[in-house]
Write a protein that holds these residues in place. Sequence first.
Motif, short mmCIF file in Angstrom:
data_model
loop_
_atom_site.label_atom_id
_atom_site.label_comp_id
_atom_site.label_asym_id
_atom_site.label_seq_id
_atom_site.Cartn_x
_atom_site.Cartn_y
_atom_site.Cartn_z
N ARG A 71 0.91 -1.36 -0.08
CA ARG A 71 0.02 -0.12 0.11
C ARG A 71 0.99 1.27 -0.13
N VAL A 72 1.96 1.25 0.74
CA VAL A 72 2.88 2.37 0.70
C VAL A 72 3.61 2.38 -0.40
N LEU A 73 3.94 1.55 -1.23
CA LEU A 73 4.57 1.53 -2.57
C LEU A 73 3.71 2.05 -3.68
N TRP A 74 2.14 1.72 -3.43
CA TRP A 74 1.13 2.09 -4.19
C TRP A 74 1.18 3.77 -4.13
N LEU A 75 1.08 4.33 -2.80
CA LEU A 75 0.75 5.68 -2.55
C LEU A 75 1.90 6.34 -3.33
N ALA A 76 3.06 6.04 -3.08
CA ALA A 76 4.41 6.61 -3.97
C ALA A 76 3.94 6.54 -5.65
N ALA A 77 3.89 5.44 -6.10
CA ALA A 77 3.75 5.27 -7.55
C ALA A 77 2.46 6.10 -7.99
N HIS A 78 1.47 6.16 -7.21
CA HIS A 78 0.35 6.82 -7.67
C HIS A 78 0.41 8.27 -7.39
N ARG A 79 0.96 8.85 -6.62
CA ARG A 79 1.19 10.26 -6.47
C ARG A 79 2.23 10.65 -7.59
N ALA A 80 3.19 9.90 -8.12
CA ALA A 80 3.98 10.33 -9.10
C ALA A 80 3.43 9.98 -10.38
N GLN A 85 -1.89 11.08 -9.71
CA GLN A 85 -2.28 12.21 -9.10
C GLN A 85 -1.69 13.31 -9.56
N THR A 86 -0.70 13.42 -10.62
CA THR A 86 0.11 14.56 -10.74
C THR A 86 -0.63 15.05 -11.92
N ALA A 87 -0.48 16.64 -12.26
CA ALA A 87 -1.11 17.10 -13.46
C ALA A 87 0.09 16.74 -14.60
N PHE A 88 0.99 16.15 -14.38
CA PHE A 88 1.95 15.79 -15.65
C PHE A 88 1.22 14.85 -16.48
N PRO A 89 1.08 15.15 -17.79
CA PRO A 89 0.30 14.16 -18.71
C PRO A 89 1.26 12.87 -19.10
N TRP A 90 1.42 12.00 -18.06
CA TRP A 90 2.14 10.76 -18.33
C TRP A 90 1.15 10.05 -19.43
N PRO A 91 1.89 9.10 -20.39
CA PRO A 91 0.78 8.52 -21.14
C PRO A 91 0.00 7.41 -20.65
N SER A 92 -1.40 7.33 -21.13
CA SER A 92 -2.20 6.43 -20.50
C SER A 92 -1.57 5.06 -20.56
N ARG A 93 -0.78 4.52 -21.40
CA ARG A 93 -0.41 3.22 -21.42
C ARG A 93 0.56 3.02 -20.33
N LEU A 94 1.18 4.12 -19.92
CA LEU A 94 2.02 3.86 -18.65
C LEU A 94 1.35 3.67 -17.35
N LYS A 95 0.37 4.62 -17.39
CA LYS A 95 -0.76 4.59 -16.36
C LYS A 95 -1.25 3.26 -15.99
N SER A 96 -1.73 2.72 -17.26
CA SER A 96 -2.52 1.50 -17.53
C SER A 96 -1.60 0.22 -17.04
#
Length: 189
Positions: free
Chosen positions: A26-35, A38-49
Motif C-alpha cells: 500500500r505504501v509503494l502504491w501511494l508513492a507510485a500513485h502520487r508520481a 495524481q500529478t498534473a503531468f500528462p504521463w501516457p495512458s499506456r504507462l498509467k494502465s
Amino acid sequence: MNPRGRTDLSTFDNRWYDPGRPLAVRVLWLAAHRAFLQTAFPWPSRLKSALLRAFGARVGEGVVIKPRVTVKYPWNLSLGDHTWVGEGVWLDSLGRIEIGADVCLSQGVMVETGNHDWSKPSFDLVVKGVTVEDGAWAAVRSLLLPGSRLASHAVLGAGGVLSGDTEAYGVYAGNPAAKQKERRIGSAP
C-alpha cells in the motif's frame, strides 16, 4: 441523554476491514500513485494502465487515463476496453469497482464504495461495490454511491448523485438521480 441517540466515534472500529494488500504494498502504491496518476503531468495512458496492472487492477486495451486521477486500491478496480477516465476522477475502491468497456467517466466524477452507517452510535464503516456497465457515461462531477449500478449505455447527468440501480439506456439527473428520458444513440439529443 438525548432520546434520539448520540454518535460516539470513540467506539468506531473498522478492524474487520481488510484493504487487500500488506502495508508495504500500500505504501509503494501511494508513492507510485502520487508520481504517475495524481500529478498534473500528462504521463501516457499506456504507462498509467501498466502501473495499475502491476498493482493488481484489471485494465483493458485502449484505456485513456487523464491527469490527477485518484485510485484508492487498484487491486479492487476493473476497467474495460476503450474506457475513458477523465481528469480529477476519484475511484475510492475500498470495495470492488467494475467499469465496463467504452465507458466515459468525465472530469471530477467520484465513485465511492465506502460509507458509514449513520444509524449506529459507532458510525460503522459500510463497504459496497459499484458497477458501471458497458457504454455508460457519468458526466462531469457526478457521484456514484456505494452499491450503485449505472446500467449499460445509461447516462448520469452532470452533478447527478446515484445511490441505486438504473435502467439500460436511461438518462438520469439530479440528487437523487431520477430517470429523465431514454438515450437514443445516433439521434439528436
